[in-house]
Write an enzyme that holds these catalytic residues in place. Structure first.
Site, mmCIF file in Angstrom:
data_model
loop_
_atom_site.group_PDB
_atom_site.id
_atom_site.type_symbol
_atom_site.label_atom_id
_atom_site.label_comp_id
_atom_site.label_asym_id
_atom_site.label_seq_id
_atom_site.Cartn_x
_atom_site.Cartn_y
_atom_site.Cartn_z
ATOM 1 N N SER A 284 92.487 61.434 -5.284
ATOM 2 C CA SER A 284 91.065 61.188 -5.736
ATOM 3 C C SER A 284 90.046 62.504 -5.157
ATOM 4 C CB SER A 284 90.343 60.406 -4.179
ATOM 5 O OG SER A 284 90.572 61.356 -2.682
ATOM 6 N N ASP B 36 80.909 62.211 1.206
ATOM 7 C CA ASP B 36 81.076 61.103 2.031
ATOM 8 C C ASP B 36 82.844 61.737 3.534
ATOM 9 O OD1 ASP B 36 84.205 60.871 1.312
ATOM 10 O OD2 ASP B 36 83.740 58.705 -0.319
ATOM 11 N N HIS C 286 85.008 63.634 0.887
ATOM 12 C CA HIS C 286 85.204 64.133 -0.534
ATOM 13 C C HIS C 286 83.881 64.505 -0.532
ATOM 14 C CE1 HIS C 286 87.124 60.088 -1.146
ATOM 15 N NE2 HIS C 286 88.397 60.805 -1.958
#
Length: 363
Positions: free
Chosen positions: A34, A311, A314
């Site tokens: 991610s 968040d 990340h």
């Protein structure tokens, strides 16, 4: 004599034009998780508001409010961000492709999705289909960012904390196998990210007072990075040339966080960099969640442009921009140079205990 002086004066310009010619037309191929995914996981929260609110203005599959590491590296190469593999078509392949898939790793993680081996399978298939030529591959940049989700899966599934170092060795060996495979397909410029400081992500730092990094967990990252650096050094010796470079994500994170923490101490109105901008209202919720009535199950900070983490896991666009600023010099390795690293050492029993905190993580 005058002619020699003229040639010497023109040499810097010649060097700049040579470098520009080498970078111009370069493609970028991205593999991993991610941190570099730009839209492959179509079912992820990254395709829900408020993700993408800063850039491109709507959710785009990036795990941030805006740009991520892939975008900044593409910009450095003076190309558009390569399209996500899931979204590819015959007209958008000229900048390369991004195979990275949020939540995945080298082994099986807590999420279903193509791991690094499968991502490379997809790339190899495109070569066999003559989508990319041998010269395309040889002149391109390859970015690999992987491993973090594997440690989370190990902590949650295995819980044999005394087996962490054995697992670490197997993980780095698997990464080495995949790097060699990418090179065997023709890649000559491979950048492998070191792990970031695991103890600094909000999901972990929240268990400490005042959102402080947990160094015992950072040591897991440092040990992994030390092992990986040795593998890269050995691999380059085996190949007889510096094909593989490392991007020092660890120290780039640390430096950016320390600078922002200093600013926070001097001005309390600024965000603590270890606090997420998009924070869940309570345990079990996540950024992007809404209830059946559409009510948000998260809160947003007032100034996302000043946050480091978007968040619980990340970085925000500002966070990635701060990290990339630290990495920019390393990218000169495209035309020569060496890699960097960080210290390690065996994990103590107490540090293994702290590693168990990773069980709290559900990324």
């Amino acid at each position: 004599m005058k002619q020699n002086q003229t040639l010497m004066a023109l040499f810097p310009l010649f060097l700049i034009l040579t470098i520009a010619a080498e970078v111009e037309g370069t493609k970028l191929f991205v593999f991993g998780d991610s941190y570099v995914d730009t839209g492959n996981n179509l079912n992820a929260s990254s395709y829900k508001l408020p993700y993408g609110m800063t850039y491109p203005g709507t959710p785009s599959g990036r795990y941030a409010n805006g740009r991520v590491l892939t975008d900044y590296i593409a910009s450095y190469l003076k190309i558009e961000t390569p399209t996500a593999y899931t979204l590819k078509n015959s007209s958008n392949l000229h900048n390369g492709i991004n195979f990275a898939y949020g939540g995945t790793g080298l082994f099986k993680t807590l999420f279903d999705g193509p791991n690094l081996t499968v991502q490379i399978d997809s790339f190899e298939q495109l070569i066999k289909q003559n989508v990319y030529s041998k010269s395309d591959v040889e002149s391109s940049i390859f970015l690999v960012n992987d491993g973090g989700n594997d440690y989370v899966a190990f902590a949650v599934k295995d819980r044999n904390l005394f087996g962490i170092e054995k697992f670490m060795k197997s993980l780095v060996e698997e990464l080495s196998v995949n790097i060699k495979r990418i090179h065997s397909l023709g890649a000559e410029k491979i950048f492998v990210s070191l792990l970031p400081p695991a103890g600094c992500v909000p999901k972990i730092s929240v268990v400490s007072l005042y959102h402080k990094c947990l160094d015992p967990l950072n040591k897991v990252s440092r040990n992994h990075n030390t092992m990986l650096l040795q593998v890269v050094e050995d691999l380059n010796k085996e190949l007889g040339k510096p094909v593989v470079r490392t991007l020092d994500i660890y120290n780039s994170f640390q430096s950016a966080i320390e600078t922002m923490q200093k600013n926070h101490k001097e001005n309390s109105t600024l965000m603590n960099p270890l606090e997420p901008c998009c924070a869940p209202l309570k345990a079990g919720f996540a950024c992007g969640n809404v209830d059946e009535k559409g009510n948000k199950r998260y809160t947003l900070c007032e100034k996302p442009e000043l946050s480091f983490f978007w968040d619980n896991l990340h970085p925000s666009q500002n966070g990635w921009n701060s990290v990339f600023t630290q990495l920019e010099l390393s990218l000169s390795q495209i035309i020569g140079g060496g890699g960097g690293g960080g210290g390690g050492g065996n994990l103590t029993i107490m540090e293994l205990y702290y590693f168990s905190i990773l069980i709290l993580v559900r990324c």
